[in-house]
Design a protein around this motif. Sequence first.
Motif, PDB file in Angstrom:
ATOM      1  N   MET A   4      -1.039  -4.994   8.346  1.00 49.70           N
ATOM      2  CA  MET A   4      -0.308  -5.183   7.093  1.00 49.70           C
ATOM      3  C   MET A   4      -0.786  -6.434   6.371  1.00 49.70           C
ATOM      4  N   GLN A   5      -1.145  -7.458   7.120  1.00 49.86           N
ATOM      5  CA  GLN A   5      -1.655  -8.669   6.484  1.00 49.86           C
ATOM      6  C   GLN A   5      -2.991  -8.404   5.805  1.00 49.86           C
ATOM      7  N   ARG A  43      -2.239  -6.830   2.521  1.00 47.40           N
ATOM      8  CA  ARG A  43      -1.775  -7.821   1.539  1.00 47.40           C
ATOM      9  C   ARG A  43      -2.931  -8.691   1.047  1.00 47.40           C
ATOM     10  N   ASP A  44      -3.814  -9.069   1.972  1.00 48.39           N
ATOM     11  CA  ASP A  44      -4.929  -9.941   1.594  1.00 48.39           C
ATOM     12  C   ASP A  44      -5.818  -9.290   0.543  1.00 48.39           C
ATOM     13  N   GLY A  93      -4.958  -7.741  -1.894  1.00 49.56           N
ATOM     14  CA  GLY A  93      -4.350  -7.924  -3.207  1.00 49.56           C
ATOM     15  C   GLY A  93      -5.078  -8.950  -4.062  1.00 49.56           C
ATOM     16  N   VAL A 121       2.010  -3.252  -3.027  1.00 52.70           N
ATOM     17  CA  VAL A 121       2.317  -3.343  -1.602  1.00 52.70           C
ATOM     18  C   VAL A 121       3.656  -2.656  -1.361  1.00 52.70           C
ATOM     19  N   THR A 160       6.688  -1.711   1.233  1.00 54.64           N
ATOM     20  CA  THR A 160       7.347  -2.068   2.483  1.00 54.64           C
ATOM     21  C   THR A 160       7.698  -0.803   3.261  1.00 54.64           C
ATOM     22  N   GLY A 172      -0.566  -0.249   1.331  1.00 55.26           N
ATOM     23  CA  GLY A 172      -1.037  -0.618   0.004  1.00 55.26           C
ATOM     24  C   GLY A 172      -1.285   0.649  -0.785  1.00 55.26           C
TER      25      GLY A 172
END
Length: 477
Positions: A161-162, A165-166, A168, A180, A182, A201
């Motif tokens: 998940m990180q 996000r990265d 992005g 993103v 949840t 994502g």
Amino acid sequence: MAPETTTRSGREAWLALGLIASGLCLLQYYVQYTKVSTEGVAMERTESIAALPVPLSRPDRAELPRRVDVVVVGGGLTGLFTALRLRETGRRVVVLEACRAGWAQSSRSLGLIREQGREAIEAAAMRRANRSWQTLAGALGPDLGWIRGGHVSVARDDAAMQRVRDWGEVAREHDVRFEVLTREALRERMPWLSVDVVGAGYTPDDGHVDPSRATASLLMLCRRAGVEVFEGAEVQGIDVAAGRVTGVSLPGAEIRASDIVVAAGAWSSRLLRTCGVHLPIHVGRGTVGLTVPAPPITRASVWDVGGVGFRQSADGRIVFGLGGYVDVDVHWEDVAEAWKLLPTLVKSRGQMSVRIGRELVRDVGGLLARRELPSLPFETPRVNGRQVTEGSRRLAELVPELEGVDCNLSWGGVIDATPDFLPIVGGASIDGLALIVGTSGHGLGLAPALGDGVARLIDTGSSPAYLDAFASSRFDR
């Protein structure tokens, strides 16, 4: 002179055997990094797409033009896009395809047109390519098999998940619409996903195509525009004089040209060696599975970060593959330059299977008999049945509704990969020679942008900035 010749031949034979031994030692060294398979074809299914064409006989010498402005070697999507753009500049363009257009990989890929998840340095090219695909879809309609359903990268743990996000940051830099999602948002919007998914994502402007239909449609556009396309025309050498290309050689024929574009996929590396250009390109195989029709689930393409990826076609069938998993059939280049391949294997540990078999034997035989590497044969790419089985299992795990939906067809494709898994595109050390090689499984998605860029290079003498990151000079260091 005979004894001296014999001695020299003996030394060369021992040198070849020594290099092989050294390479095999290196292969044994990195067994700890990657899953190695030395088992033969018996472990692999040999099914292929029934609709895919087989290699052709050679065109008659009288059919081939004697002189053109540009020769494009390779009739896959990158070669065809390049040829079409060059034809629009008024040049006489010929495409020489050793087999059938798109036969080796373009028509065998997963078919995803996605910006999400791309490396930052290829994001600008993919942004341009995505827009081109959408424009082409508007012109061709259903003939392209285009579905604009967005792309979903799902994560099963916090680390994945990180990474989502990265990415992005890349999206913001290149103005890509990216959201993103949840776990709660996914439950509401995509209830068909496994409850184990922690987030995702989503890029709504991504899509997917039917690769076979896309290749056939582009081939049709090229021919309508006046591009001369010859299938079954294997280029055996690139001719050079005074540091500039002069044409290409085929069995019993030559074609003169001012510019040559090499976009021959896995066959590019050995062709380029005929004019003294050596590039770190390694050959692998990918495997794709196809299920029987399933109930409608999603129009989006879906990628489980580090796992399985899939899309659902208009007729309900699921096309899937294990993300990044490649079978490497060891060739002579992999042994002689094992130190270049090793970082790739370390980076991709667990996602590459190395197989030592007939390919290496064939190469060594050619070196010992003729002191040159033989051309890669045109064989239907073998399927890794274990990838199909594992992909089916992960697919059902990710989308529980697909449990019990049978995979009734699978096929392999030939992938040309570079050590950093990014293509080599642009000019070369020889004037008039342009490259679109080593696309590393990204060729279908990037093809319009790469073709546009190389066409602009030939037409104006300068390439667009988005190609800078793909220059071959990055491997000179």
